[in-house]
Design an enzyme around this catalytic site. Structure first.
Site, PDB file in Angstrom:
ATOM      1  N   ASP A  82       0.647  -1.106   0.078  1.00 40.25           N
ATOM      2  CA  ASP A  82       0.090   0.142   0.287  1.00 40.25           C
ATOM      3  C   ASP A  82       0.863   1.609  -0.184  1.00 40.25           C
ATOM      4  O   ASP A  82       2.356   1.416   0.878  1.00 40.25           O
ATOM      5  CB  ASP A  82      -0.827  -0.368   1.086  1.00 40.25           C
ATOM      6  CG  ASP A  82      -1.795   1.056   1.224  1.00 40.25           C
ATOM      7  OD1 ASP A  82      -2.976   0.573   1.042  1.00 40.25           O
ATOM      8  OD2 ASP A  82      -1.420   1.815   1.826  1.00 40.25           O
ATOM      9  N   CYS A 145      -0.951   1.523 -13.165  1.00 43.20           N
ATOM     10  CA  CYS A 145      -1.700   0.235 -14.029  1.00 43.20           C
ATOM     11  C   CYS A 145      -2.339   0.226 -15.351  1.00 43.20           C
ATOM     12  O   CYS A 145      -2.965   0.040 -16.325  1.00 43.20           O
ATOM     13  CB  CYS A 145      -2.586  -1.007 -13.223  1.00 43.20           C
ATOM     14  SG  CYS A 145      -3.862   0.224 -12.256  1.00 43.20           S
ATOM     15  N   GLY A 176      -8.747  -3.123  -9.065  1.00 42.36           N
ATOM     16  CA  GLY A 176      -7.383  -2.012  -9.552  1.00 42.36           C
ATOM     17  C   GLY A 176      -7.409  -1.364  -7.933  1.00 42.36           C
ATOM     18  O   GLY A 176      -6.382  -0.853  -8.377  1.00 42.36           O
ATOM     19  N   HIS A 242      -8.068  -3.649 -18.237  1.00 44.33           N
ATOM     20  CA  HIS A 242      -8.658  -2.018 -18.046  1.00 44.33           C
ATOM     21  C   HIS A 242      -8.983  -1.409 -19.115  1.00 44.33           C
ATOM     22  O   HIS A 242      -7.626  -1.267 -20.167  1.00 44.33           O
ATOM     23  CB  HIS A 242      -7.470  -0.257 -17.582  1.00 44.33           C
ATOM     24  CG  HIS A 242      -6.705  -0.650 -15.938  1.00 44.33           C
ATOM     25  ND1 HIS A 242      -7.942  -1.329 -15.130  1.00 44.33           N
ATOM     26  CD2 HIS A 242      -6.424  -0.089 -14.800  1.00 44.33           C
ATOM     27  CE1 HIS A 242      -7.675  -1.169 -13.276  1.00 44.33           C
ATOM     28  NE2 HIS A 242      -6.597  -0.543 -13.591  1.00 44.33           N
TER      29      HIS A 242
HETATM   30  P1  NAP Z   1      -4.545  -4.491  -1.535  1.00 46.09           P
HETATM   31  O1  NAP Z   1      -4.702  -5.476  -1.897  1.00 46.09           O
HETATM   32  O2  NAP Z   1      -5.006  -3.057  -0.029  1.00 46.09           O
HETATM   33  O3  NAP Z   1      -3.286  -5.039  -0.854  1.00 46.09           O
HETATM   34  C1  NAP Z   1      -2.236  -3.993   0.084  1.00 46.09           C
HETATM   35  C2  NAP Z   1      -1.650  -4.707   0.752  1.00 46.09           C
HETATM   36  O4  NAP Z   1       0.313  -4.270   2.432  1.00 46.09           O
HETATM   37  C3  NAP Z   1      -1.610  -5.768   1.659  1.00 46.09           C
HETATM   38  O5  NAP Z   1      -0.523  -6.881   1.861  1.00 46.09           O
HETATM   39  C4  NAP Z   1      -1.167  -5.223   2.861  1.00 46.09           C
HETATM   40  O6  NAP Z   1      -1.319  -6.315   4.554  1.00 46.09           O
HETATM   41  C5  NAP Z   1      -0.034  -4.587   2.882  1.00 46.09           C
HETATM   42  N1  NAP Z   1       0.380  -3.263   4.083  1.00 46.09           N
HETATM   43  C6  NAP Z   1      -1.626  -2.198   4.694  1.00 46.09           C
HETATM   44  N2  NAP Z   1      -0.610  -1.085   5.119  1.00 46.09           N
HETATM   45  C7  NAP Z   1       0.999  -1.621   5.683  1.00 46.09           C
HETATM   46  C8  NAP Z   1       1.553  -1.616   6.405  1.00 46.09           C
HETATM   47  N3  NAP Z   1       1.056  -0.788   7.347  1.00 46.09           N
HETATM   48  N4  NAP Z   1       2.653  -2.468   6.825  1.00 46.09           N
HETATM   49  C9  NAP Z   1       2.939  -3.175   5.632  1.00 46.09           C
HETATM   50  N5  NAP Z   1       1.947  -3.688   4.984  1.00 46.09           N
HETATM   51  C10 NAP Z   1       0.859  -3.134   4.598  1.00 46.09           C
HETATM   52  O7  NAP Z   1      -3.696  -3.855  -2.435  1.00 46.09           O
HETATM   53  P2  NAP Z   1      -3.356  -4.091  -4.508  1.00 46.09           P
HETATM   54  O8  NAP Z   1      -4.352  -3.211  -4.887  1.00 46.09           O
HETATM   55  O9  NAP Z   1      -2.498  -5.644  -4.264  1.00 46.09           O
HETATM   56  O10 NAP Z   1      -2.188  -2.724  -4.030  1.00 46.09           O
HETATM   57  C11 NAP Z   1      -0.736  -2.986  -3.852  1.00 46.09           C
HETATM   58  C12 NAP Z   1      -0.642  -1.409  -4.365  1.00 46.09           C
HETATM   59  O11 NAP Z   1      -0.129  -2.077  -6.217  1.00 46.09           O
HETATM   60  C13 NAP Z   1      -0.541  -0.819  -4.390  1.00 46.09           C
HETATM   61  O12 NAP Z   1       0.618   0.701  -4.069  1.00 46.09           O
HETATM   62  C14 NAP Z   1      -1.476  -0.013  -5.339  1.00 46.09           C
HETATM   63  O13 NAP Z   1      -1.673   0.767  -6.023  1.00 46.09           O
HETATM   64  C15 NAP Z   1      -0.632  -0.394  -6.506  1.00 46.09           C
HETATM   65  N6  NAP Z   1      -1.044  -1.674  -7.856  1.00 46.09           N
HETATM   66  C16 NAP Z   1      -1.910  -1.720  -8.070  1.00 46.09           C
HETATM   67  C17 NAP Z   1      -2.430  -2.583  -9.008  1.00 46.09           C
HETATM   68  C18 NAP Z   1      -4.120  -2.776  -9.073  1.00 46.09           C
HETATM   69  O14 NAP Z   1      -4.512  -2.920 -10.028  1.00 46.09           O
HETATM   70  N7  NAP Z   1      -4.771  -3.663  -7.942  1.00 46.09           N
HETATM   71  C19 NAP Z   1      -1.942  -2.163  -9.879  1.00 46.09           C
HETATM   72  C20 NAP Z   1      -0.523  -1.161 -10.498  1.00 46.09           C
HETATM   73  C21 NAP Z   1      -0.157  -0.785  -8.672  1.00 46.09           C
HETATM   74  P3  NAP Z   1      -2.137  -6.000   4.721  1.00 46.09           P
HETATM   75  O15 NAP Z   1      -3.147  -8.090   3.780  1.00 46.09           O
HETATM   76  O16 NAP Z   1      -1.378  -7.399   6.204  1.00 46.09           O
HETATM   77  O17 NAP Z   1      -3.113  -5.378   5.508  1.00 46.09           O
END
Ligand code: NAP
Length: 354
Positions: A82, A145, A176, A242
């Site tokens: 995150d 993305c 996303g 997307h």
């Molecule tokens: P997500 O499902 O909300 O996952 C977030 C991850 O970060 C989880 O493993 C969470 O762990 C961890 N996290 C949150 N707070 C934390 C903390 N204080 N300390 C350590 N770990 C922590 O989000 P996501 O969609 O996978 O996205 C992850 C990243 O990739 C983001 O920066 C996002 O902008 C980027 N991104 C996402 C996409 C997409 O299509 N989804 C595409 C490109 C880039 P817990 O489970 O323990 O809370």
């Protein structure tokens, strides 16, 4: 010899995609998974709310989730963290000597951090030589993305004609927003015309990715291009993929046929074409009437092929077309793994000395 990898944010939507895509990877083996305090201390099986369509790999299910502190037993880390924590955590890992291959937004626009799409700007890898985190640690990022698909489609147009302006309207998948993401009462049978921070990323990141690298090695730099990009981003009830409706103004006002020909002429650089996660076709032009469509076409090239359709002239700009790319594979975990493969093939990744 295979390299050991850790995944930061392993329990999230992108983290899970890493776990799935790295199962049986020829160069990388997952040896560490890390997430927040909420997950640390649990087995990955218990900590992750598994949303992938295939079963959780047994080799990872039994790993204990650790805190995101730079003492993981691995040679490099992929980050699906995150953005609230990615900035400081990724720096700490780089300072401790780990190469960090990140999906998060935090370091994408840092002057010395490559914002990388291997087929588009592999020469930007040189920027890591300017980083001073530690002897072996550095940060490499992949784009937002929604930026990835559009930028891959823009690359041949920049090379062949030169881009003067871009307008894009996106229809972005629910995945996303991570997990649990958008509330179902907002998402089902609806369109949400707001994705926080997204339009700014689409309007700036392509300008950095498409810019030529100046100098080499530790003297390299990238000055972003300056054509205007106007973006309007919408969340739609699609699971993965997307879509983007793009209009482009090009130098010399080429015809739609010339634009289509330029898109079809795009080829992957040789050094990238042979990498394990590189798709056979990076950019596919589909001339069917109603193509591309997320449900039907998003898995092309195992989610790494970007599809373009409906290439036609534009009464306002010169040409318009529709782009589709897989947001959590090409736009996140798959793109990051391809970045790591490029770094490995250039000798920039190695077994970590402890
Ligand atoms: P997500 O499902 O909300 O996952 C977030 C991850 O970060 C989880 O493993 C969470 O762990 C961890 N996290 C949150 N707070 C934390 C903390 N204080 N300390 C350590 N770990 C922590 O989000 P996501 O969609 O996978 O996205 C992850 C990243 O990739 C983001 O920066 C996002 O902008 C980027 N991104 C996402 C996409 C997409 O299509 N989804 C595409 C490109 C880039 P817990 O489970 O323990 O809370």
């Amino acid at each position: 010899m295979k390299l050991n990898v850790g995944i930061l944010g392993a329990t999230g939507a992108v983290g899970q995609k890493f776990v799935r895509l790295l199962e049986n990877h020829p160069w990388f083996t997952i040896t560490a998974v890390a997430a927040s305090e909420r997950s640390a201390g649990k087995s990955y099986r218990d900590a992750a709310h598994w949303i992938e369509p295939t079963r959780m790999p047994e080799s990872v299910a039994g790993l204990e989730v650790q805190l995101c502190e730079p003492r993981l037993d691995c040679d490099l880390v992929f980050s699906g963290l995150d953005s609230s924590v990615a900035g400081t955590v990724e720096k700490a890992f780089a300072a401790a000597g780990y190469p960090v291959i990140s999906n998060a937004k935090n370091h994408r626009m840092d002057d010395d951090v490559p914002l990388l799409i291997p087929e588009i700007n592999p020469e930007h890898v040189d920027l890591v030589q300017r980083q001073t985190y530690s002897e072996t640690g550095f940060i490499v990022t992949n784009p937002n993305c929604a930026t990835v698909g559009m930028t891959i489609a823009l690359k041949p147009l920049q090379d062949v004609f030169g881009i003067e302006a871009v307008h894009v309207t996106t229809m972005q998948a629910l995945s996303g927003a991570g997990y649990p993401g958008v509330a179902s009462l907002d998402a089902v049978a609806n369109v949400v015309p707001y994705i926080g921070g997204e339009e700014d990323k689409l309007e700036t990141e392509p300008l950095r990715i498409l810019a030529p690298r100046q100098g080499e090695g530790a003297s390299s730099s990238v000055t972003p291009l300056s054509f205007p990009v106007s973006a309007q981003c919408n969340r739609v009830p699609v699971i993965e993929g997307h879509m983007e409706c793009v209009s482009v103004k090009l130098a010399g006002s080429p015809t739609a046929d010339q634009v289509e020909q330029a898109l079809r002429s795009f080829t992957t650089p040789d050094e990238v074409a042979g990498l394990p996660s590189a798709p056979e076709t990076c950019l596919m032009v589909d001339d069917a009437d109603a193509a591309p469509q997320p449900r039907r076409d998003v898995h092309r090239g195992a989610g790494m092929t970007v599809s373009v359709g409906r290439v036609r002239s534009c009464p306002v700009f010169d040409a318009r077309f529709v782009v589709l790319s897989h947001n959590t594979i090409r736009g996140a975990a798959g793109g990051a793994i391809l970045n790591a493969e490029l770094l490995a093939s250039r000798g920039l990744l190695a077994r970590r000395k402890v």
